[in-house]
Motif scaffolding. Sequence first.
Motif, PDB file in Angstrom:
ATOM      1  N   THR A  91     -56.900 -29.230 -84.907  1.00 11.36           N
ATOM      2  CA  THR A  91     -55.915 -28.493 -83.786  1.00 11.36           C
ATOM      3  C   THR A  91     -55.474 -29.459 -82.819  1.00 11.36           C
ATOM      4  N   THR A  92     -54.249 -28.903 -82.347  1.00 11.22           N
ATOM      5  CA  THR A  92     -53.476 -29.873 -81.217  1.00 11.22           C
ATOM      6  C   THR A  92     -53.349 -28.878 -80.135  1.00 11.22           C
ATOM      7  N   LEU A  93     -53.638 -29.632 -79.005  1.00 13.86           N
ATOM      8  CA  LEU A  93     -53.078 -28.789 -77.617  1.00 13.86           C
ATOM      9  C   LEU A  93     -52.188 -29.791 -77.132  1.00 13.86           C
ATOM     10  N   ASP A  94     -51.020 -29.318 -76.934  1.00 19.16           N
ATOM     11  CA  ASP A  94     -49.710 -30.245 -76.517  1.00 19.16           C
ATOM     12  C   ASP A  94     -49.270 -29.610 -75.120  1.00 19.16           C
ATOM     13  N   ALA A  95     -49.445 -30.635 -74.096  1.00 16.13           N
ATOM     14  CA  ALA A  95     -49.421 -30.131 -72.679  1.00 16.13           C
ATOM     15  C   ALA A  95     -47.657 -29.731 -72.715  1.00 16.13           C
ATOM     16  N   ARG A  96     -46.860 -30.458 -73.449  1.00 12.88           N
ATOM     17  CA  ARG A  96     -45.532 -30.243 -73.188  1.00 12.88           C
ATOM     18  C   ARG A  96     -45.067 -28.964 -73.556  1.00 12.88           C
ATOM     19  N   ARG A  97     -45.795 -28.067 -74.227  1.00 12.74           N
ATOM     20  CA  ARG A  97     -45.830 -26.656 -74.331  1.00 12.74           C
ATOM     21  C   ARG A  97     -46.142 -25.654 -73.269  1.00 12.74           C
ATOM     22  N   GLY A  98     -46.670 -26.411 -72.226  1.00 16.55           N
ATOM     23  CA  GLY A  98     -47.216 -25.712 -70.996  1.00 16.55           C
ATOM     24  C   GLY A  98     -46.064 -25.206 -70.268  1.00 16.55           C
ATOM     25  N   ARG A  99     -46.315 -23.796 -69.843  1.00 20.86           N
ATOM     26  CA  ARG A  99     -45.513 -23.117 -68.739  1.00 20.86           C
ATOM     27  C   ARG A  99     -46.290 -23.134 -67.245  1.00 20.86           C
ATOM     28  N   ARG A 100     -45.265 -23.251 -66.520  1.00 18.05           N
ATOM     29  CA  ARG A 100     -45.754 -23.436 -65.119  1.00 18.05           C
ATOM     30  C   ARG A 100     -46.505 -21.991 -64.681  1.00 18.05           C
ATOM     31  N   VAL A 101     -47.838 -22.005 -63.963  1.00 17.29           N
ATOM     32  CA  VAL A 101     -48.343 -20.854 -63.237  1.00 17.29           C
ATOM     33  C   VAL A 101     -47.589 -20.765 -62.006  1.00 17.29           C
ATOM     34  N   THR A 102     -47.166 -19.257 -61.752  1.00 20.37           N
ATOM     35  CA  THR A 102     -46.722 -19.087 -60.661  1.00 20.37           C
ATOM     36  C   THR A 102     -46.867 -17.509 -60.284  1.00 20.37           C
ATOM     37  N   LEU A 103     -47.635 -17.772 -58.902  1.00 22.95           N
ATOM     38  CA  LEU A 103     -47.814 -16.265 -58.243  1.00 22.95           C
ATOM     39  C   LEU A 103     -47.404 -16.389 -56.820  1.00 22.95           C
ATOM     40  N   ASP A 104     -46.671 -15.102 -56.636  1.00 25.64           N
ATOM     41  CA  ASP A 104     -46.111 -14.874 -55.247  1.00 25.64           C
ATOM     42  C   ASP A 104     -46.265 -13.650 -54.551  1.00 25.64           C
ATOM     43  N   VAL A 105     -46.006 -13.905 -53.376  1.00 23.39           N
ATOM     44  CA  VAL A 105     -45.942 -12.531 -52.546  1.00 23.39           C
ATOM     45  C   VAL A 105     -44.690 -12.331 -51.888  1.00 23.39           C
ATOM     46  N   SER A 106     -44.291 -11.164 -51.988  1.00 25.42           N
ATOM     47  CA  SER A 106     -42.908 -10.867 -51.379  1.00 25.42           C
ATOM     48  C   SER A 106     -43.085  -9.726 -50.366  1.00 25.42           C
ATOM     49  N   PRO A 107     -42.679  -9.959 -49.121  1.00 28.02           N
ATOM     50  CA  PRO A 107     -41.941 -11.300 -48.441  1.00 28.02           C
ATOM     51  C   PRO A 107     -42.979 -12.149 -48.713  1.00 28.02           C
ATOM     52  N   VAL A 108     -42.384 -13.658 -48.572  1.00 26.82           N
ATOM     53  CA  VAL A 108     -43.451 -14.722 -48.534  1.00 26.82           C
ATOM     54  C   VAL A 108     -44.151 -14.774 -47.354  1.00 26.82           C
ATOM     55  N   PRO A 109     -45.410 -15.178 -47.443  1.00 27.18           N
ATOM     56  CA  PRO A 109     -46.186 -15.397 -46.207  1.00 27.18           C
ATOM     57  C   PRO A 109     -45.659 -16.387 -45.344  1.00 27.18           C
ATOM     58  N   ALA A 110     -45.918 -16.277 -44.015  1.00 24.32           N
ATOM     59  CA  ALA A 110     -45.308 -17.495 -43.363  1.00 24.32           C
ATOM     60  C   ALA A 110     -46.245 -17.545 -42.125  1.00 24.32           C
ATOM     61  N   SER A 111     -46.256 -18.635 -41.425  1.00 24.06           N
ATOM     62  CA  SER A 111     -47.171 -18.868 -40.202  1.00 24.06           C
ATOM     63  C   SER A 111     -46.580 -20.106 -39.133  1.00 24.06           C
TER      64      SER A 111
END
Length: 513
Positions: A91-111
Motif C-alpha cells: 500500500t502507498t500513502l502519497d502526501a501529494r494527495r493531501g488536502r489542507r485541513v481548514t477550520l474557521d469561525v465566522s466572523p473571524v476571532p480578533a484580539s
Amino acid sequence: MALVPAVLVGGGVPAVAAGDTLTITTLDRGGKKVAVTTTVVDLATNRSRSVKSGQAKELPKGTYAVLARIDTGFVSTLGASVVKVSGTTATTLDARRGRRVTLDVSPVPASDDGLEIQTVAQVCAVSKFGVAEVQASDFMSGDLHVIPNSSKKLAFAAMRTWSALSGETDRYAVRYSTTGIPSTPARTFSRSSLATVNMETRRGPSASVDSSLAVQSIDRSCGSMMYSGLFTTDRPYRTKVLLSPGKWDIHAERWATIKDGSSRYIGGMSAPRQVAAGKTYNLRYVQAAWGPAAVVPQLNGGWISYSLNNMFADPGFPQHSAEGGDKATATLTFRGKTVKTVKDRGWEPTEKYLDYKVKKAGWYTLTNTATRYYPEITFPSGMLSPKTSITFRFKAKPKSWVTPAVYAVTMQPAGLNLYNQAKPGSTTNVPLKLTRPKAGPYAGKNPTVKTVTGKASFDDGRTWRSVPVKKINGTWTALVGNPQSGAVSLRVRVTYTTGGYTDVTIIRAYGIG
C-alpha cells in the motif's frame, strides 16, 4: 511486541504463514520516498504495532488499517488506508494527495493582543474493540494536510483553537469529525452556533500564582485525545471560551517554581461538559474555603476506614483535594480514650488511611487535622486555607457494613473578588453544602439535622465568635460580619437527632481586601 498468531504449529507455538507480508510506501509532498514509522492496526482485534515504511513486514492474514504522519519540512500530512494482507501485499500513502485541513469561525476571532492559532488533527482506525489514532498539528508551520479515504473503517477529526496570551479576550475551540477521511477537510462555524463558557480562575488558596487553561475534545470516537493549551498566566482572570457543540473537558492546571528554579505541576481541575449551540455555561476554579473533601468514614465489615489525604478540596470540586501536598494527623477515640492515631508526614508514596477494627459497639469520634506542606515550594504571601480539620461523631458496632450517619460539610463563601476577598466591613453569606457519599449497597439512612451553628475568627483561629446560621432558599447559610482587614477563618458544626455531629474548621477561609 509479539505477533497475533495466524496458525498453530506443532507444540502450540504461534507462527505466521510464510509469504504473508505488507510493504508500506510513504511519499512526501514532493513525491520523494521517505521512511516513517507507521501504526498498523489489526481491525479484528484493534491490536496496534509499529511498522517502518519501505520494508516488507510479515503479518498474519487479515484486514489492517495503516496510519501514518508524513512530514515534509515543517508541513505534516496524515494518511490512512485499509488493506487485506494475504501473500505479498503493498500500500502507498502519497502526501501529494493531501488536502489542507481548514477550520474557521465566522466572523473571524480578533484580539488587540493578537491570537495564537493552532490546528490538531487525527486519522483513526475504528473497530468494534476501540479506536487507534495518529495525530499531527500545524503548530510550527500553520499548514496541515490529510489524504482522503472513504473507508468506513477509518475516521478523521480536527480541532482548532484561537487563544490570546493574556487579558480577558475571548478564546475559541472548534472540532470537526467524520467517518472516513473527507476529500474536503474544511468547515466554517458561525459564532452563533458556538456555546459560551464564562470562565473564572481565582487566586488565594493555591500554593502557586501560575496557572494554565486548556481544552480537550472528549468522547469515545476519533479525536478524543486532542488537547490544546489556551494560555498561561500568573494573575487571576475572567475570560470567555467559545466551543463548538459536543463534549469537552476544560482544564485549569497549576505550576509552581521549586527551589532549584524549575517548574513543578502541583495540581489541577477538569470539568467535563456537554455544551450546546447558543447556550451559556459558567465555570469557576480556585474558589475560597479549601477544606475537607466530600468524604465520610466507612464501616466495612466492622472496620472503620477513613482517608487522611483529601483535606483541601475546592468547594466547586469537592470530591478530592485540589492540590497534593499536606501533612495530617487522624485520631479515633472511644469513651474518651484514643484507640488509634495515624500520621501522614507528607509526600508519602501511598494514600494514608485510618483503619480500626471495632471491638465494642458505641459512639466513636474521628478527627483529622491537616496542614499544607510543600518542602520545595515557598508559599505565596498570605496564602489562604493553610490548615483544616474535621471531626465526625458516629455510632459503630462490630461486623457492620454501613456508611455512618454523618454528613460532609462544604463551605461556599459568596460575593468574593478574584483574589477571594470580601469588602472590608461587609457581610458574607457562606452557604453550607451537606453531602453523604454512600459507598456500596449498605448505605444506611441519612441523618436528620438537629442544629447548625457557625463561628468566625479574625486572628487565624486563636479566638472565635458565634455567627448566625439561617436557611436561605432551602440552604443552611452562615452570615459572617467581616473585619476591616486580614482574613476570616470559619467553623461549622452540624448536629443530628441521633446524637452525632460533624465539625469543620478552615483557617483563613477567605481574605479581606
